[in-house]
Design a protein around this motif. Sequence first.
Motif, PDB file in Angstrom:
ATOM      1  N   SER A 178      -3.060  -3.853   0.356  1.00  0.00           N
ATOM      2  CA  SER A 178      -4.258  -4.052   0.680  1.00  0.00           C
ATOM      3  C   SER A 178      -4.939  -2.763   1.081  1.00  0.00           C
ATOM      4  N   VAL A 179      -4.080  -1.829   1.710  1.00  0.00           N
ATOM      5  CA  VAL A 179      -4.521  -0.733   1.938  1.00  0.00           C
ATOM      6  C   VAL A 179      -4.994   0.057   0.737  1.00  0.00           C
ATOM      7  N   ALA A 180      -3.993   0.203  -0.082  1.00  0.00           N
ATOM      8  CA  ALA A 180      -4.490   0.847  -1.327  1.00  0.00           C
ATOM      9  C   ALA A 180      -5.680   0.367  -2.185  1.00  0.00           C
ATOM     10  N   ARG A 181      -5.983  -0.985  -1.942  1.00  0.00           N
ATOM     11  CA  ARG A 181      -7.176  -1.428  -2.441  1.00  0.00           C
ATOM     12  C   ARG A 181      -8.233  -1.200  -1.994  1.00  0.00           C
ATOM     13  N   ALA A 182      -8.297  -1.004  -0.737  1.00  0.00           N
ATOM     14  CA  ALA A 182      -9.295  -0.513   0.146  1.00  0.00           C
ATOM     15  C   ALA A 182      -9.691   1.046  -0.204  1.00  0.00           C
ATOM     16  N   ILE A 183      -8.599   1.712  -0.408  1.00  0.00           N
ATOM     17  CA  ILE A 183      -8.868   3.226  -0.696  1.00  0.00           C
ATOM     18  C   ILE A 183      -9.485   3.308  -2.382  1.00  0.00           C
ATOM     19  N   ALA A 184      -8.904   2.246  -3.132  1.00  0.00           N
ATOM     20  CA  ALA A 184      -9.448   2.466  -4.508  1.00  0.00           C
ATOM     21  C   ALA A 184     -11.016   1.758  -4.409  1.00  0.00           C
ATOM     22  N   ALA A 185     -11.475   1.078  -3.365  1.00  0.00           N
ATOM     23  CA  ALA A 185     -12.655   0.738  -3.328  1.00  0.00           C
ATOM     24  C   ALA A 185     -13.750   1.774  -2.427  1.00  0.00           C
ATOM     25  N   GLY A 186     -13.055   2.838  -2.083  1.00  0.00           N
ATOM     26  CA  GLY A 186     -13.883   3.873  -1.544  1.00  0.00           C
ATOM     27  C   GLY A 186     -13.589   4.248   0.055  1.00  0.00           C
ATOM     28  N   ILE A 187     -12.454   3.691   0.655  1.00  0.00           N
ATOM     29  CA  ILE A 187     -12.320   4.053   1.683  1.00  0.00           C
ATOM     30  C   ILE A 187     -11.349   5.580   1.869  1.00  0.00           C
ATOM     31  N   SER A 188     -12.011   6.409   2.550  1.00  0.00           N
ATOM     32  CA  SER A 188     -11.277   7.950   2.435  1.00  0.00           C
ATOM     33  C   SER A 188     -10.287   8.092   3.722  1.00  0.00           C
ATOM     34  N   VAL A 189     -10.627   7.443   4.943  1.00  0.00           N
ATOM     35  CA  VAL A 189      -9.773   7.495   5.943  1.00  0.00           C
ATOM     36  C   VAL A 189      -9.166   6.214   6.565  1.00  0.00           C
ATOM     37  N   CYS A 190      -7.780   6.084   6.803  1.00  0.00           N
ATOM     38  CA  CYS A 190      -7.263   4.741   7.392  1.00  0.00           C
ATOM     39  C   CYS A 190      -6.575   5.369   8.799  1.00  0.00           C
ATOM     40  N   GLY A 191      -6.905   4.214   9.514  1.00  0.00           N
ATOM     41  CA  GLY A 191      -6.237   4.558  10.839  1.00  0.00           C
ATOM     42  C   GLY A 191      -5.092   3.493  11.398  1.00  0.00           C
ATOM     43  N   GLU A 192      -4.215   3.904  11.717  1.00  0.00           N
ATOM     44  CA  GLU A 192      -3.082   2.923  12.135  1.00  0.00           C
ATOM     45  C   GLU A 192      -2.806   3.065  13.680  1.00  0.00           C
ATOM     46  N   ASN A 193      -2.122   1.860  14.258  1.00  0.00           N
ATOM     47  CA  ASN A 193      -1.911   1.800  15.542  1.00  0.00           C
ATOM     48  C   ASN A 193      -0.670   1.908  15.994  1.00  0.00           C
ATOM     49  N   ARG A 194       0.398   1.428  14.820  1.00  0.00           N
ATOM     50  CA  ARG A 194       1.706   1.551  15.159  1.00  0.00           C
ATOM     51  C   ARG A 194       2.603   2.505  14.427  1.00  0.00           C
ATOM     52  N   VAL A 195       3.385   3.178  15.225  1.00  0.00           N
ATOM     53  CA  VAL A 195       4.057   4.241  14.192  1.00  0.00           C
ATOM     54  C   VAL A 195       4.988   3.582  13.333  1.00  0.00           C
ATOM     55  N   GLN A 196       5.848   2.732  13.809  1.00  0.00           N
ATOM     56  CA  GLN A 196       6.862   2.351  12.636  1.00  0.00           C
ATOM     57  C   GLN A 196       6.125   1.758  11.507  1.00  0.00           C
ATOM     58  N   GLU A 197       5.133   1.007  11.781  1.00  0.00           N
ATOM     59  CA  GLU A 197       4.338   0.287  10.656  1.00  0.00           C
ATOM     60  C   GLU A 197       3.782   1.371   9.713  1.00  0.00           C
ATOM     61  N   MET A 198       3.306   2.603  10.345  1.00  0.00           N
ATOM     62  CA  MET A 198       2.513   3.101   9.518  1.00  0.00           C
ATOM     63  C   MET A 198       3.552   4.247   8.700  1.00  0.00           C
ATOM     64  N   LEU A 199       4.861   4.337   9.329  1.00  0.00           N
ATOM     65  CA  LEU A 199       5.942   5.142   8.571  1.00  0.00           C
ATOM     66  C   LEU A 199       6.234   4.282   7.395  1.00  0.00           C
ATOM     67  N   GLU A 200       6.558   3.059   7.462  1.00  0.00           N
ATOM     68  CA  GLU A 200       6.950   2.199   6.527  1.00  0.00           C
ATOM     69  C   GLU A 200       5.890   2.044   5.515  1.00  0.00           C
ATOM     70  N   LYS A 201       4.569   1.940   5.632  1.00  0.00           N
ATOM     71  CA  LYS A 201       3.426   2.043   4.687  1.00  0.00           C
ATOM     72  C   LYS A 201       3.478   3.249   4.094  1.00  0.00           C
ATOM     73  N   HIS A 202       3.586   4.383   4.917  1.00  0.00           N
ATOM     74  CA  HIS A 202       3.502   5.642   4.302  1.00  0.00           C
ATOM     75  C   HIS A 202       4.570   5.766   3.421  1.00  0.00           C
ATOM     76  N   GLU A 203       5.716   5.436   3.550  1.00  0.00           N
ATOM     77  CA  GLU A 203       6.896   5.556   2.484  1.00  0.00           C
ATOM     78  C   GLU A 203       6.424   4.624   1.329  1.00  0.00           C
ATOM     79  N   GLN A 204       5.810   3.463   1.414  1.00  0.00           N
ATOM     80  CA  GLN A 204       5.238   2.703   0.245  1.00  0.00           C
ATOM     81  C   GLN A 204       4.297   3.692  -0.482  1.00  0.00           C
ATOM     82  N   GLY A 205       3.749   4.588  -0.061  1.00  0.00           N
ATOM     83  CA  GLY A 205       2.499   5.274  -0.866  1.00  0.00           C
ATOM     84  C   GLY A 205       1.207   4.617  -0.405  1.00  0.00           C
ATOM     85  N   ALA A 206       1.034   3.988   0.620  1.00  0.00           N
ATOM     86  CA  ALA A 206      -0.159   3.088   0.726  1.00  0.00           C
ATOM     87  C   ALA A 206      -1.212   3.900   1.075  1.00  0.00           C
TER      88      ALA A 206
END
Length: 238
Positions: free
Chosen positions: A40-68
């Motif tokens: 979903s994050v990747a879709r948002a970026i493809a649609a023109g989002i240039s900044v993502c904000g995350e709240n939880r460190v663990q979740e962010m690290l996991e998604k970062h690892e997935q290339g989100a």
Amino acid sequence: MIEENVKLVKERIARAALAAGRDPDKIVLTAASKTMDAASVARAIAAGISVCGENRVQEMLEKHEQGAYAGARLHFIGHLQKNKVRQVVGLCGLIQSVDSAELLEMINERAALLGICQDILLEVNIAGEASKGGFAPESISHILESSPELANIRVRGLMAIPPISLEKGANRAYFAKMYKLYVDNSVKKYDNISMDFISMGMSGDFEDAIAEGSNMVRVGSAIFGQREYARGIPQNRS
Ligand SMILES: *Cc1c(COP(=O)(O)O)cnc(C)c1O
């Protein structure tokens, strides 16, 4: 859905900016992507989002690892626990939610160790809510005056999460108060401070926030749809 929403939110931001006599391009849209999966994050970026904000460190690290977040900048917008500072400094271009002097010092220390300068925003507890963290509005000028000692931090502005607005326009007074605080503290000249951003406004009230001077909004559900774990606006302390 996400693609359509990104377009709509951008249009609403542009309209609000123009109505306030401001340049729509000067308003940073941060997609608040907590609980949303990497696809979903990747879709948002493809649609023109240039900044993502995350709240939880663990979740962010996991998604970062997935290339989100490929193709976008990454900000941290949640309450940062002190034992997670190490994982966030350097990874996030901007930590929007620095809510205590102790956290400031820890971020500075970590950034020094990495040999970098970490951009941050000071989170202001603008409504004086006991349940929320953040600096008291009155303490901001003092924090700014002492921040030149923190050579590996650059304060880029202020951020606020006002109370959940139950009525339209309920937060305008808080946004206005924030803007005044921002302007008052921007005229002072300090080293390693560049008051570029005032981050306020979420799905329910970003147009009001822009009308009152916001130049950085954090929008989640209006882009991604309602989050599953709860309706409404989650608290910062989670
Ligand atoms: C979730 C969140 C947002 C976005 O909330 P929405 O109401 O879904 O737009 C903004 N800021 C912070 C700090 C958040 O945690």
